[in-house]
Design a protein around this motif. Structure first.
Motif, PDB file in Angstrom:
ATOM      1  N   HIS A  38       0.831  -1.202   0.000  1.00  0.00           N
ATOM      2  CA  HIS A  38       0.000   0.000   0.000  1.00  0.00           C
ATOM      3  C   HIS A  38       0.872   1.263   0.000  1.00  0.00           C
ATOM      4  O   HIS A  38       0.561   2.242  -0.702  1.00  0.00           O
ATOM      5  CB  HIS A  38      -0.920   0.010   1.228  1.00  0.00           C
ATOM      6  CG  HIS A  38      -1.895  -1.121   1.251  1.00  0.00           C
ATOM      7  ND1 HIS A  38      -1.760  -2.197   2.106  1.00  0.00           N
ATOM      8  CD2 HIS A  38      -3.013  -1.367   0.523  1.00  0.00           C
ATOM      9  CE1 HIS A  38      -2.760  -3.036   1.907  1.00  0.00           C
ATOM     10  NE2 HIS A  38      -3.525  -2.560   0.956  1.00  0.00           N
ATOM     11  N   TYR A  39       1.942   1.250   0.785  1.00  0.00           N
ATOM     12  CA  TYR A  39       2.848   2.398   0.804  1.00  0.00           C
ATOM     13  C   TYR A  39       3.514   2.584  -0.562  1.00  0.00           C
ATOM     14  O   TYR A  39       3.711   3.722  -1.014  1.00  0.00           O
ATOM     15  CB  TYR A  39       3.896   2.231   1.900  1.00  0.00           C
ATOM     16  CG  TYR A  39       3.371   2.536   3.284  1.00  0.00           C
ATOM     17  CD1 TYR A  39       3.236   3.852   3.722  1.00  0.00           C
ATOM     18  CD2 TYR A  39       2.992   1.520   4.155  1.00  0.00           C
ATOM     19  CE1 TYR A  39       2.743   4.146   4.995  1.00  0.00           C
ATOM     20  CE2 TYR A  39       2.498   1.791   5.427  1.00  0.00           C
ATOM     21  CZ  TYR A  39       2.380   3.101   5.838  1.00  0.00           C
ATOM     22  OH  TYR A  39       1.874   3.393   7.087  1.00  0.00           O
ATOM     23  N   ALA A  40       3.851   1.485  -1.214  1.00  0.00           N
ATOM     24  CA  ALA A  40       4.453   1.573  -2.550  1.00  0.00           C
ATOM     25  C   ALA A  40       3.461   2.177  -3.544  1.00  0.00           C
ATOM     26  O   ALA A  40       3.845   2.961  -4.416  1.00  0.00           O
ATOM     27  CB  ALA A  40       4.896   0.186  -3.017  1.00  0.00           C
ATOM     28  N   GLU A  77       8.763  15.307  -3.914  1.00  0.00           N
ATOM     29  CA  GLU A  77       9.058  15.712  -2.533  1.00  0.00           C
ATOM     30  C   GLU A  77       7.998  15.159  -1.586  1.00  0.00           C
ATOM     31  O   GLU A  77       8.312  14.735  -0.463  1.00  0.00           O
ATOM     32  CB  GLU A  77       9.120  17.236  -2.440  1.00  0.00           C
ATOM     33  CG  GLU A  77      10.267  17.867  -3.216  1.00  0.00           C
ATOM     34  CD  GLU A  77      11.629  17.432  -2.691  1.00  0.00           C
ATOM     35  OE1 GLU A  77      11.724  17.071  -1.492  1.00  0.00           O
ATOM     36  OE2 GLU A  77      12.593  17.468  -3.470  1.00  0.00           O
ATOM     37  N   SER A  78       6.737  15.146  -2.030  1.00  0.00           N
ATOM     38  CA  SER A  78       5.671  14.565  -1.213  1.00  0.00           C
ATOM     39  C   SER A  78       5.877  13.068  -1.046  1.00  0.00           C
ATOM     40  O   SER A  78       5.625  12.510   0.028  1.00  0.00           O
ATOM     41  CB  SER A  78       4.307  14.833  -1.860  1.00  0.00           C
ATOM     42  OG  SER A  78       4.040  16.209  -1.924  1.00  0.00           O
ATOM     43  N   ALA A  79       6.346  12.420  -2.112  1.00  0.00           N
ATOM     44  CA  ALA A  79       6.626  10.990  -2.033  1.00  0.00           C
ATOM     45  C   ALA A  79       7.735  10.713  -1.028  1.00  0.00           C
ATOM     46  O   ALA A  79       7.653   9.759  -0.233  1.00  0.00           O
ATOM     47  CB  ALA A  79       7.024  10.461  -3.414  1.00  0.00           C
ATOM     48  N   MET A  80       8.764  11.562  -1.027  1.00  0.00           N
ATOM     49  CA  MET A  80       9.872  11.385  -0.096  1.00  0.00           C
ATOM     50  C   MET A  80       9.419  11.628   1.338  1.00  0.00           C
ATOM     51  O   MET A  80       9.807  10.896   2.257  1.00  0.00           O
ATOM     52  CB  MET A  80      10.997  12.347  -0.463  1.00  0.00           C
ATOM     53  CG  MET A  80      12.310  12.059   0.238  1.00  0.00           C
ATOM     54  SD  MET A  80      13.002  10.455  -0.216  1.00  0.00           S
ATOM     55  CE  MET A  80      13.469   9.844   1.399  1.00  0.00           C
ATOM     56  N   SER A  81       8.576  12.644   1.542  1.00  0.00           N
ATOM     57  CA  SER A  81       8.042  12.917   2.886  1.00  0.00           C
ATOM     58  C   SER A  81       7.184  11.757   3.365  1.00  0.00           C
ATOM     59  O   SER A  81       7.210  11.395   4.555  1.00  0.00           O
ATOM     60  CB  SER A  81       7.219  14.203   2.865  1.00  0.00           C
ATOM     61  OG  SER A  81       8.017  15.306   2.494  1.00  0.00           O
ATOM     62  N   PRO A  89      12.548  -2.519  -0.768  1.00  0.00           N
ATOM     63  CA  PRO A  89      13.022  -2.320  -2.154  1.00  0.00           C
ATOM     64  C   PRO A  89      11.933  -1.848  -3.106  1.00  0.00           C
ATOM     65  O   PRO A  89      12.198  -1.028  -3.991  1.00  0.00           O
ATOM     66  CB  PRO A  89      13.530  -3.715  -2.544  1.00  0.00           C
ATOM     67  CG  PRO A  89      13.830  -4.397  -1.251  1.00  0.00           C
ATOM     68  CD  PRO A  89      12.855  -3.875  -0.264  1.00  0.00           C
ATOM     69  N   THR A  90      10.711  -2.350  -2.929  1.00  0.00           N
ATOM     70  CA  THR A  90       9.620  -1.956  -3.824  1.00  0.00           C
ATOM     71  C   THR A  90       9.362  -0.458  -3.753  1.00  0.00           C
ATOM     72  O   THR A  90       9.144   0.200  -4.783  1.00  0.00           O
ATOM     73  CB  THR A  90       8.329  -2.719  -3.470  1.00  0.00           C
ATOM     74  OG1 THR A  90       8.591  -4.115  -3.486  1.00  0.00           O
ATOM     75  CG2 THR A  90       7.230  -2.407  -4.466  1.00  0.00           C
ATOM     76  N   VAL A  91       9.400   0.093  -2.552  1.00  0.00           N
ATOM     77  CA  VAL A  91       9.143   1.521  -2.369  1.00  0.00           C
ATOM     78  C   VAL A  91      10.236   2.353  -3.024  1.00  0.00           C
ATOM     79  O   VAL A  91       9.956   3.308  -3.768  1.00  0.00           O
ATOM     80  CB  VAL A  91       9.034   1.859  -0.867  1.00  0.00           C
ATOM     81  CG1 VAL A  91       8.953   3.373  -0.658  1.00  0.00           C
ATOM     82  CG2 VAL A  91       7.833   1.171  -0.248  1.00  0.00           C
TER      83      VAL A  91
END
Length: 337
Positions: free
Chosen positions: A191-193, A206-210, A221-223
């Motif tokens: 789900h996080y991925a 940047e939102s993805a990194m946060s 690894p998937t993320v």
């Protein structure tokens, strides 16, 4: 499965239950050929398959390696055996056609049955989501919410994938939050991925990194692979190098990290070169430069290339100059002031 097959062969008498269990095992490892061979052996020995037998072999035929005609033949046998109304069989049929990309056939089977379990709903939602029909998938999800069934993690993987393909970032964020607050489903790495992919595809790196930083467990690894893919799409070298470094530390033998990072660097170099050439062309067009001389084998040191021809041009007042360097089909404009 090897140990299970040995035990199965050592049994004095195999009943329908044991045959069905073996078929389910082949389905779980996506071995469609093994399931088909076992099913043929069963029928050749005169045993009548039940709904669980058909469910197992149909699930095996849902694998990407299974032949399309094989599944259709089994569907015909299901109808002939009058098991097409069994909920486990109808769910397996919907799943099979959905995974094979036959959306229309899957949906016809889905709406035909009044009684549907969560497997059927998940299959049709994932089917629409994976084939780019995200809004339709969300419409089906809205119907599912009114059914009163217990949703699971697979349901929300399909929903988030639908938001991903439809570019619905805000909606995807709301669905993700509702997992725990309303449906009490704990998010997994998958789900996080999906959420990282949603932000990355939309260019919100940047939102993805946060989002990764706020995860309750270390990103897998998937993320990082998903973020790296987004960096490649949007040419973000800084975050791309970070994602690649994380991915390489987790899976040092995975070539995807090296290939994707190489592509990002190459794309950035080509992009900068293209901008540079466009700028030089613009400056040249705006200036009053006139050709002065042509020199063969001009050594252009910054790129360590030997140009076959370099044409030098100077402005009338000699305040600026330009070199048009050609090597084969390549052309570069170099401005000097």
């Amino acid at each position: 499965m090897e140990e299970a097959a040995k035990m199965f062969s050592l049994m004095d008498e195999n009943d329908t239950v044991s045959w069905s269990a073996m078929l389910t095992g082949y389905a779980q490892i996506r071995d469609s050929e093994g399931a088909a061979r076992l099913f043929r052996r069963m029928t050749q020995q005169g045993l009548e398959p039940n709904e669980f037998t058909f469910s197992g072999v149909l699930n095996a035929c849902s694998s990407p390696t299974a032949a399309v005609e094989q599944g259709k033949q089994l569907h015909g046998l299901v109808i002939k055996s009058c098991f097409d109304n069994a909920i486990c069989v109808s769910s397996a049929l919907v799943t099979m056609y959905a995974r094979r990309g036959d959306i229309d056939h899957a949906f016809k089977l889905f709406v035909r049955h009044a009684e549907r379990d969560i497997v059927s709903w998940n299959s049709i939602i994932s089917c629409y989501a994976q084939h780019g029909r995200g809004k339709k998938a969300l419409e089906v999800f809205s119907e599912l919410e009114n059914e009163g069934l217990q949703l699971d993690g697979i349901t929300f993987v399909g929903v988030l994938t639908a938001c991903n393909h439809a570019g619905l970032v805000d909606e995807g964020s709301c669905y993700f939050k509702s997992m725990t607050s309303i449906y009490h489903v704990q998010p997994t790495m998958e789900h996080y991925a999906c959420m990282v992919d949603l932000y990355s595809r939309a260019g919100q790196l940047e939102s993805a990194m946060s989002f990764i930083d706020e995860m309750p467990f270390p990103a897998g690894p998937t993320v990082w692979r998903t973020l790296l893919g987004g960096c490649r799409i949007h040419r973000n070298l800084k975050l791309g190098e970070l994602a690649a470094d994380k991915l390489m530390s987790l899976e040092p033998h995975d070539s995807a990290a090296y290939v994707l990072l190489s592509n990002i660097r190459k794309m950035n170099q080509n992009h900068n070169l293209m901008l540079n050439e466009r700028y030089m062309q613009m400056m040249y067009n705006r200036s009053s430069l006139t050709p002065l001389a042509t020199t063969s084998y001009y050594n252009y040191q910054p790129q360590s290339q030997i140009a076959e021809y370099a044409t030098w041009l100077f402005s009338d007042d000699n305040t600026s100059s330009c070199a048009i360097v050609r090597r084969g089909r390549e052309k570069k404009y170099l401005m000097f002031y």
